[in-house]
Write an enzyme that holds these catalytic residues in place. Structure first.
Site, mmCIF file in Angstrom:
data_model
loop_
_atom_site.group_PDB
_atom_site.id
_atom_site.type_symbol
_atom_site.label_atom_id
_atom_site.label_comp_id
_atom_site.label_asym_id
_atom_site.label_seq_id
_atom_site.Cartn_x
_atom_site.Cartn_y
_atom_site.Cartn_z
ATOM 1 N N GLU A 1 0.556 -1.212 -0.101
ATOM 2 C CA GLU A 1 -0.119 0.268 -0.190
ATOM 3 C C GLU A 1 1.256 1.262 0.240
ATOM 4 O OE1 GLU A 1 -3.495 1.891 2.717
ATOM 5 O OE2 GLU A 1 -1.762 0.382 4.009
ATOM 6 N N LYS B 1 -9.647 2.814 -2.087
ATOM 7 C CA LYS B 1 -9.530 2.279 -0.828
ATOM 8 C C LYS B 1 -11.126 2.437 -0.112
ATOM 9 C CE LYS B 1 -7.025 1.527 3.517
ATOM 10 N NZ LYS B 1 -6.089 2.136 4.999
ATOM 11 N N CYS C 1 -5.577 -2.744 2.374
ATOM 12 C CA CYS C 1 -5.185 -3.004 4.378
ATOM 13 C C CYS C 1 -6.149 -2.868 4.967
ATOM 14 C CB CYS C 1 -4.382 -1.659 3.971
ATOM 15 S SG CYS C 1 -4.339 -1.657 6.322
#
Length: 265
Positions: A43, A113, A147
């Site tokens: 990331e 995200k 994540c």
């Protein structure tokens, strides 16, 4: 059915230093096996996960047509691999933690995200995404989450086998790495799909350490990572083995149907 050769790069990130991180990436790509199809980066591979106030993050942010994506296109073409990761993006004045897959042909796919890490105030600096990244590459259906997303099984759900491989890229600190190492095989087992997950190495400005814990697991949750002495991690994914297992044990046929509220209060 074709195999997919994946290289996982748990790069050591220098926070806020794009040039150093670009150099680290290219040095690694020079050493990858020539049969590699897909390289997975951590990331925010070029900057590290931003911890600063929004005004200090903004100079690191780029548009999709900016130098980071253009550089990735050059590398993808040069080494004949697809590259996957995230970067800090600026669209319409809003900041996003933007996932990408850049193919050797120059084809690009982006998605932002979804689950922003509120404990680090990511939600105060970034805007959330509403679509999960999906791309078809070399005969494989590939989805990607970022994540904190991996903690939310509904977002990762593989409805009707829409993906064969789930990519997870992270800056996941060592202090919580036990959870990371358990979530990866859990997502593979429940979704009957391969999972390739990449964390970074390094120390962020707040002193949190990252140990690069990364792995590839198969559809049964088995670690299939091949670890080399030079720090490169590999996995050979078999589409034929995946299809045989899904035919023999079609748990997906009994999966619950549901919808996700994309705009929760």
């Amino acid at each position: 059915m074709s195999d997919l050769n994946v290289c996982l790069l748990p790069l050591e990130i220098v926070w806020g230093d794009k040039e150093a991180n670009f150099n680290s990436l290219e040095n690694a790509l020079k050493r990858i096996h020539p049969d590699t199809d897909l390289v997975v980066l951590p990331e925010t591979f070029s900057t590290g996960f931003p911890m600063a106030p929004k005004d200090e993050i903004r100079p690191l942010a780029e548009r999709n047509s900016g130098p980071t994506v253009e550089y990735l296109k050059v590398l993808a073409h040069r080494y004949n691999v697809a590259l996957a990761g995230t970067f800090v993006a600026d669209t319409g004045g809003s900041l996003y933690n933007r996932a990408f897959v850049i193919e050797p042909s120059g084809e690009e796919t982006f998605a932002d995200k979804r689950h922003l890490f509120s404990m680090a105030k990511e939600h105060e600096r970034f805007s959330r995404g509403y679509d999960r990244l999906h791309v078809r590459y070399r005969g494989w259906e590939i989805a990607m989450v970022v994540c904190y997303d991996i903690r939310f099984p509904a977002w990762c759900r593989n409805v009707s086998n829409e993906y064969d491989l789930l990519l997870v890229v992270a800056n996941w600190p060592k202090v919580r790495v036990d959870a990371w190492n358990k979530l990866i095989p859990a997502r593979a087992i429940e979704n009957e799909a391969y999972v390739c997950a990449v964390d970074c190495k390094g120390t962020d400005p707040n002193g949190f350490e990252y140990d690069g814990s990364s792995m590839a697991v198969d559809f049964k949750g088995k670690d299939i990572t091949v670890r080399t002495d030079d720090g490169l991690l590999y996995a050979k994914l078999s589409k034929d083995a995946l299809e045989r297992f899904r035919t023999k044990f079609p748990a997906y046929l009994d999966a619950d149907r549901f919808t996700i509220d994309l705009h929760p209060e």
